[in-house]
Scaffold this motif. Structure first.
Motif, PDB file in Angstrom:
ATOM      1  N   GLY A   1     -17.993  35.560 -31.043  1.00  0.00           N
ATOM      2  CA  GLY A   1     -16.930  35.171 -31.958  1.00  0.00           C
ATOM      3  C   GLY A   1     -17.119  33.721 -32.333  1.00  0.00           C
ATOM      4  O   GLY A   1     -17.404  32.880 -31.474  1.00  0.00           O
TER       5      GLY A   1
ATOM      6  N   ASN B   1     -11.005  36.011 -31.401  1.00  0.00           N
ATOM      7  CA  ASN B   1     -12.447  35.830 -31.226  1.00  0.00           C
ATOM      8  C   ASN B   1     -12.874  36.025 -29.777  1.00  0.00           C
ATOM      9  O   ASN B   1     -14.002  36.434 -29.510  1.00  0.00           O
TER      10      ASN B   1
ATOM     11  N   ARG C   1     -13.879  39.510 -29.043  1.00  0.00           N
ATOM     12  CA  ARG C   1     -15.239  39.817 -29.475  1.00  0.00           C
ATOM     13  C   ARG C   1     -16.263  39.437 -28.416  1.00  0.00           C
ATOM     14  O   ARG C   1     -17.321  40.067 -28.313  1.00  0.00           O
TER      15      ARG C   1
ATOM     16  N   ASN D   1     -23.710  34.145 -33.973  1.00  0.00           N
ATOM     17  CA  ASN D   1     -23.303  35.530 -33.783  1.00  0.00           C
ATOM     18  C   ASN D   1     -24.358  36.392 -34.463  1.00  0.00           C
ATOM     19  O   ASN D   1     -24.269  36.692 -35.652  1.00  0.00           O
TER      20      ASN D   1
ATOM     21  N   SER E   1     -14.183  31.604 -39.444  1.00  0.00           N
ATOM     22  CA  SER E   1     -13.843  32.453 -38.306  1.00  0.00           C
ATOM     23  C   SER E   1     -14.483  33.816 -38.475  1.00  0.00           C
ATOM     24  O   SER E   1     -14.609  34.328 -39.592  1.00  0.00           O
ATOM     25  N   SER E   2     -14.861  34.424 -37.343  1.00  0.00           N
ATOM     26  CA  SER E   2     -15.412  35.780 -37.394  1.00  0.00           C
ATOM     27  C   SER E   2     -14.355  36.801 -37.764  1.00  0.00           C
ATOM     28  O   SER E   2     -14.674  37.886 -38.264  1.00  0.00           O
TER      29      SER E   2
ATOM     30  N   ARG F   1     -15.724  43.480 -37.810  1.00  0.00           N
ATOM     31  CA  ARG F   1     -14.457  42.985 -37.263  1.00  0.00           C
ATOM     32  C   ARG F   1     -13.721  44.092 -36.503  1.00  0.00           C
ATOM     33  O   ARG F   1     -13.108  43.841 -35.468  1.00  0.00           O
TER      34      ARG F   1
END
Length: 552
Positions: free
Chosen positions: A3, A26, A29, A80, A167-168, A464
C-alpha cells in the motif's frame, strides 16, 4: 503487494481523519510491515514536507522488507509491484531491494531524467510507485503501461489550501474531505510516468503543478512514434496481415490445424507457460506446503482459468494443493469443473474447489464497503463486478471432503486471473459483431482498440478490491511478453470468427487447451463474471438501470 500513501504539504504533517483512514486502508493491503518516513525540503517559496507511508504484503524473497526504503543516498522508494523480468533477480531475492539498489546506484553527477526512466522501462511486471531522488530534487510516480496496479491522486485547486496526495486506495465516506477545497480523487492515468521537479517554479498554481512545481509527463508510445518525453511501449501495434484467400463466409465444423497453427500453438504455450511460471514461483508459504495452498485461481470453470490451472500445475510441486475460487450469489449453480481436470490432467494433486456461495443479506451487508473500495469508479457495472471479486478473493466458502461439505478459508495470497484473454483473442460478442460488419479489417480495428484501452479499463479497481483481503492478483495473459507475442501473431491465428460460437473466438487458446488435455474446456465460451456469478441481480439496482449508470 504494498500500500502506498504520500503527501506534500507546506505545514508540518500531523495526523488527520483523512490520513488515518487512508493509512488504515493501505495497511489492509500490506499487513506484514508498515512504516512512515518524512523529509523536509526548502524551495523558493516555502518549506515543504514530503510524507511517505507504505505497507508490505510479503510475497518475494526470504524475508520481509519494510517500506518505504531509504538508502544512504537520501532517496526514498515506495514500491507496489512485481518484477518478473527486465531486471535480473535471483530466486529468493527481494525485487524491491534490487530496484532500490539500481535507482540509488545512479551517479550523483547524472542529473538526467533518462537515468531513472531507463531502469523503470526495463521492468516486466505490474507496478505503481513513488520515488524521491534526492540528488536531483525530483519526485517520480506512476503506474505500469497496462495499469495493473492502483494509484490515485488528489489535487486541491484551492490557492489557500494547496495539497497533493497519492494513495493506492481512496478515502472512505466517513473520512473523506474530497468535497471541500475542490479536492478531487482520480486514478493516476497509466499513460506514462510523472515527475515533479521541485527546483522549478511556475508563476501561478495550475492543475499541472504542485505548490508551483510543474508536473512533467513522459508518455508511453509505440516505438515508431518516439520523441522527447516519450517512453517505448514493450509491444507493437497488432499484426494486420491477412491472406487474401481467407473469405468472409460462414464455416462449419472446426478449423484444420495446419503447420502455421502448429507452430503458433507451440510458441504461445511456451510464452504463456513462462508467464505463469514467473507468477507462481517463489511465493512464501504460510504453513506446511502439503496443507496450505500458496496459489489460488479465480475460477469460473471457463477456458481461460482452466488453462491457467493446467499451466500452474506444471510449475508447482505436486504435493501442494491449489485453490480454485468459484463465487456464486443466490441460487448457486454447482460446478463440476474440479472433477474434470482432476481426473484428466492432475489426479496426483489436491484441487480445493472452493464454493463461495453468498446469500443476499451478506452481500448487502458489505455493499457500502465495496463501493468505497472501488471509488472513484461508481457505476452499476463496477459494483456488479467488484462484488464478485471481493467475495471471491476473500476465499471463504466450502469444499468437498470425501463426500462431506466442510467450511474452508483460502489462505493463498497470490490469485491468478484470466483477464486479458478475451481482449486479445476475440472473446467478446462484439468481436463477432465487428467481423459481421466489416470482416477481418473491422475485427482488427476492434482488437487494436481493446489492446489500446487495457490501461484505461478497470485493473486499478480490481486491484483495490482484491487487495483489501491482503491478496495480490496476477494476470498471466497481461504479461507484456504475452501481449508482445500476441500483438505480433496474425489475427486469423488468434481467432477465426467465420466459425460459430465456441469454436472461432479464442481459437488459438482453444487449441492450446486441447494440447494440455482440456478437450471439454476448449469448447467453453465467454460469460461475464457479473452474470456467471449472478451479481448482476445482487446490486439492489432497479430493472431500468443499466451497467453504465451511476450508482444512486
Amino acid at each position: 503487494m504494498c500500500g502506498i500513501l504520500f503527501s506534500i504539504s507546506d505545514t508540518r504533517p500531523e495526523n488527520s481523519p483523512l490520513w488515518n483512514s487512508l493509512e488504515a486502508l493501505n495497511t489492509k493491503r500490506g499487513p506484514d510491515a508498515q512504516q512512515t518516513h518524512v523529509i523536509t525540503i526548502q524551495d523558493q517559496q516555502a518549506q515543504l514536507y514530503l510524507r511517505f507511508f507504505s505497507s508490505v504484503l510479503h510475497l518475494r524473497g526470504d524475508h520481509v522488507v519494510p517500506q518505504p526504503m531509504t538508502p544512504a543516498t537520501g532517496d526514498v522508494l515506495s514500491w507496489n509491484g512485481e518484477i518478473f523480468g527486465g531486471l535480473e533477480i535471483t530466486l529468493g531475492e527481494n525485487d524491491t531491494e534490487v530496484l532500490v539498489r539500481r535507482l540509488a546506484g545512479i551517479s550523483p553527477t547524472d542529473t538526467s531524467e533518462k537515468a531513472v526512466l531507463d531502469i523503470l522501462t526495463q521492468i516486466e511486471g505490474p507496478f505503481a510507485f513513488v520515488f524521491w531522488q534526492a540528488h536531483t530534487n525530483r519526485l517520480w510516480f506512476g503506474r505500469d503501461c497496462l495499469g495493473r496496479r492502483s494509484l490515485l491522486w488528489a489535487r486541491s485547486k484551492s490557492l489557500t489550501n494547496k495539497s497533493f496526495m497519492l494513495s493506492s486506495v481512496g478515502p472512505s465516506s466517513a473520512s473523506s474531505d474530497s468535497g471541500s477545497d475542490n479536492v478531487v480523487w482520480e486514478e493516476v492515468p497509466a499513460d506514462g510516468l510523472y515527475c515533479i521537479q521541485m527546483e522549478d517554479i511556475e508563476t501561478e498554481t495550475t492543475d499541472e503543478s504542485v505548490f508551483g512545481h510543474p508536473i512533467r509527463h513522459f508518455s508511453w508510445v509505440q516505438q515508431e512514434n518516439s520523441g522527447p518525453n516519450t517512453l517505448p511501449l514493450p509491444f507493437p501495434l497488432i499484426n494486420r496481415y491477412v491472406p487474401k484467400d481467407l473469405s468472409v463466409d460462414t464455416r462449419e465444423g472446426e478449423p484444420v490445424v495446419d503447420g502455421e497453427m502448429e507452430t503458433a500453438i507451440e510458441e504461445f504455450t511456451l510464452v504463456l507457460s513462462e508467464s505463469v511460471r514467473r507468477r507462481v514461483a517463489d511465493v512464501p508459504s504460510l504453513g506446511p506446503i502439503e496443507a496450505c495452498a500458496r496459489v489460488a485461481i479465480l475460477f469460473s470453470g471457463g477456458l481461460d482459468c482452466i488453462t491457467l490451472a493446467a499451466l500452474a500445475h506444471q510449475h508447482l510441486p505436486h504435493c501442494e494443493p491449489i485453490d480454485l475460487l468459484n463465487v456464486a450469489f443466490e441460487n448457486p449453480r454447482r460446478e463440476q469443473a474440479l472433477q474434470k481436470p482432476k481426473k484428466k490432467i492432475a489426479p496426483e494433486r489436491i484441487w480445493n474447489f472452493v464454493e463461495i456461495n453468498v446469500p443476499y443479506p451478506e452481500a448487502m451487508s458489505h455493499k457500502q464497503r465495496i463501493i468505497e473500495l472501488m471509488y472513484p469508479l461508481d457505476t452499476v457495472m463496477d459494483l456488479s463486478i467488484a462484488m464478485a471479486f471481493w467475495f471471491a478473493s476473500r476465499g471463504e466458502g466450502t469444499i468437498d471432503d470425501n463426500g462431506n461439505t466442510k467450511p474452508y478459508h483460502s489462505r493463498s495470497r497470490v490469485l491468478l486471473s484470466g483477464l486479458g484473454a478475451d481482449e486479445q483473442l476475440g472473446g467478446y460478442s462484439r468481436h463477432k459483431d465487428a467481423f459481421r460488419r466489416g470482416g477481418w479489417d473491422k475485427v482488427i480495428e476492434e482488437t487494436q482498440m481493446d489492446v489500446d484501452r487495457i490501461s484505461t479499463r478497470n485493473l486499478g479497481r480490481d486491484d483495490r478490491i482484491m487487495s483489501d483481503h491482503g491478496k495480490e492478483v496476477r494476470f498471466p495473459f497481461l504479461s507484456t511478453d504475452v501481449v508482445n507475442w500476441l500483438c505480433r501473431c496474425p489475427i486469423y491465428i488468434k481467432m477465426d470468427l467465420r466459425y460459430e460460437r465456441g469454436i472461432g473466438e479464442k481459437l488459438l487458446l482453444r487449441n492450446v487447451a486441447r494440447r494440455l488435455g482440456l478437450s471439454e474446456a476448449s469448447k467453453n465460451w465467454k460469460r461475464a463474471i457479473q452474470f456467471g456469478a449472478k451479481t448482476a441481480k445482487m446490486t439492489d439496482s432497479s430493472r431500468s438501470e443499466k451497467g453504465q449508470h451511476k450508482l444512486s
